[in-house]
Each structure stands twice: as C-alpha cells, then as structure tokens.
Write an enzyme that holds these catalytic residues in place. Structure first.
Site, mmCIF file in Angstrom:
data_model
loop_
_atom_site.group_PDB
_atom_site.id
_atom_site.type_symbol
_atom_site.label_atom_id
_atom_site.label_comp_id
_atom_site.label_asym_id
_atom_site.label_seq_id
_atom_site.Cartn_x
_atom_site.Cartn_y
_atom_site.Cartn_z
ATOM 1 N N HIS A 94 41.752 49.758 39.249
ATOM 2 C CA HIS A 94 41.165 48.911 38.194
ATOM 3 C C HIS A 94 39.757 49.413 37.869
ATOM 4 O O HIS A 94 39.019 49.833 38.763
ATOM 5 C CB HIS A 94 41.130 47.447 38.643
ATOM 6 N N GLU A 168 44.311 50.237 30.292
ATOM 7 C CA GLU A 168 43.260 49.257 30.040
ATOM 8 C C GLU A 168 41.992 49.972 29.569
ATOM 9 O O GLU A 168 41.207 50.449 30.403
ATOM 10 C CB GLU A 168 42.954 48.480 31.320
HETATM 11 C C1 PEP Z 1 41.719 42.960 33.456
HETATM 12 O O1 PEP Z 1 40.752 42.683 34.149
HETATM 13 O O2 PEP Z 1 42.635 43.652 33.927
HETATM 14 C C2 PEP Z 1 41.753 42.461 32.072
HETATM 15 C C3 PEP Z 1 42.636 42.957 31.245
HETATM 16 O O3 PEP Z 1 40.843 41.493 31.751
HETATM 17 P P1 PEP Z 1 40.737 40.678 30.345
HETATM 18 O O4 PEP Z 1 42.118 40.266 29.965
HETATM 19 O O5 PEP Z 1 39.842 39.515 30.652
HETATM 20 O O6 PEP Z 1 40.160 41.623 29.361
#
Ligand code: PEP
Length: 245
Positions: A94, A168
């Site tokens: 992450h 992400e």
């Molecule tokens: C995450 O921390 O994996 C994430 C996607 O956070 P958010 O949905 O708050 O952007």
C-alpha cells in the site's frame, strides 16, 4: 462477481468493529446480496472482533505482515499468526507503507511468504502525483509489478488465484479525486498485459464511494473490483457502495 474490498486503515477499534458487523449483517439480511466477493481489512487489533462478528462469508484481511515467520522482529505480525487466526489474506505494498520506506524488495518477500502459507494478497501499485504529471505512470507501475512479483510463478494456478492487484494512483487516495474513467481503463488494460494472466484479478482504488462505484466497475472487464478506504469505514456507506454495484 466484482470484488468489493474495504481498507479501514487505523479506523474502528474492536467495539466499533463489532457494531459495524452487527449493522452490516442486518443490512444484508434484508437482501439476497452475496457476500463472498467482499473483503474487509481492519487494523490488527480489530481482526479478532471482525472474525467473531462476521455472520456472512466476508473475507477478513490484514493490512500488512512481516515476511519472516520466526526470528526477532519486535512489533511485527507474522503470516503464520494471521493464518492461525483465520485471516484470508493481506494487503501489501500500500502506498501509505511505501511512503514509510517499504521498497519493492520487501514487498516481494512479503508476497512470497503470504502465498507460501496459502493466504491471498491484494498487492497495491500506483504512481504518485509527480510521476503522473510527468507521464511516467506506466513505467512506475510496470517496475512495481515486475519487482513485487519477481520469482513468483503467477502461471501456477494455485498461486495466481491468490494474487489480486490493486491499481491505486497515490494522488487519488483520500483526495476526493478519482482518476478519469479513460485513464483507469488505459492503466488496468496495461496491467493486464504485464501480468499476461487471466486469473490475476485487478482492482481500482482511490476515492471510490457509493456515487462513483458503478461507473468505475463498468469501465471494462479488466476491472474485477474496487479497493475502498474512507467509504468503507461505516457500515451504511460501505453497504451503499455494495448495493450500488
Ligand atoms: C486506500 O487507502 O486504499 C484507498 C483507496 O483510500 P480512499 O478510498 O479513501 O481513497
């Protein structure tokens, strides 16, 4: 069925976790919705409360682990501990851990250990704002994936069922700013090409909520689900996300 995964980060103490599942169980009992595609990753201290109060087949994941299962590692949690508890998988790589110094090599070791013990992983990759602005997203993501999965045989069916890659973009996490649908499509198609394996599932994460989830999931067949941070912390909002898929 699309995967809906919630990452609670440092939210929900054990008591709140029990309340969360109590409410979520109730919300589900009024529907015919399936729950086997749902993943929730509470903080370590709330894992047991989640396992105890989960009346459905929601998978409970940890948010990290160590790559070794013995030796001296003060403050760490091993995969064998998580497995013994009944945890299904671990979020690894992450960006909030990468920012603290976790490198591809460490992530690779962690993924190997998680797979060795038969757990699943949500392996997160994504470029930061500067890399995005310099048009360098694909290079960064490719290198994170190749290094993170180095010497892992993802063609091996028993293993590749266990790897979920979450794209992400760091600049979209917790920012209320999702990547454009076109950009998400381009990058998730690119990730699919890199792994070249139909069994590896791909999620999108970054400010997903009950209002935008449907559009994101519809982008393409290469998006197998979403990883949700903020909007997964309360049962009402998380349920609305699930309902709106
Ligand atoms: C995450 O921390 O994996 C994430 C996607 O956070 P958010 O949905 O708050 O952007």
């Amino acid at each position: 069925m699309k995967i809906i995964a919630g990452n609670w980060k440092i939210n929900n103490i054990p008591k709140e976790t029990t309340n969360f599942f109590g409410k979520l169980n109730k919300l589900f009992s009024n529907t015919h919705a399936k729950t086997s595609n749902i993943i929730i990753a509470p903080p370590y201290v709330s894992l047991q409360a989640a396992l105890d109060s989960n009346n459905n087949d929601i998978k409970i994941f940890a948010q990290n682990c160590h790559w070794e299962t013995d030796n001296s590692h003060t403050g760490e949690i091993s995969v064998t501990m998580l497995k013994e508890m009944g945890i299904s998988g671990v979020i690894l790589g992450h960006s909030e851990q990468r920012i603290l110094g976790e490198c591809d090599n460490i992530i690779n070791k962690k993924i190997k250990t998680v797979l060795e013990f038969g757990l699943n992983t949500i392996f997160c990759v994504g470029e930061n704002l500067q890399e995005y602005q310099k048009n360098n997203s694909k290079n960064v993501i490719k290198s994170q994936i190749l290094n993170g999965l180095k010497n892992i045989n993802i063609i091996n069916t028993s293993q590749n069922n266990n790897i979920i890659i979450a794209y992400e973009p760091v600049w979209a996490i917790g920012s209320a700013q999702t990547a454009s649908l076109e950009f998400i499509r381009e990058i998730t198609n690119f990730i699919k090409q890199i792994v070249n394996n139909k069994f590896v599932k791909i999620l999108y994460g970054g400010s997903v909520n009950s209002e935008n989830i449907q559009k994101i999931l519809k982008i393409s067949d290469n998006i197998n689900g979403v990883l949700i941070g903020r909007a997964s912390v309360t049962p009402e909002e998380f349920f609305l996300c699930i309902k709106n898929t």
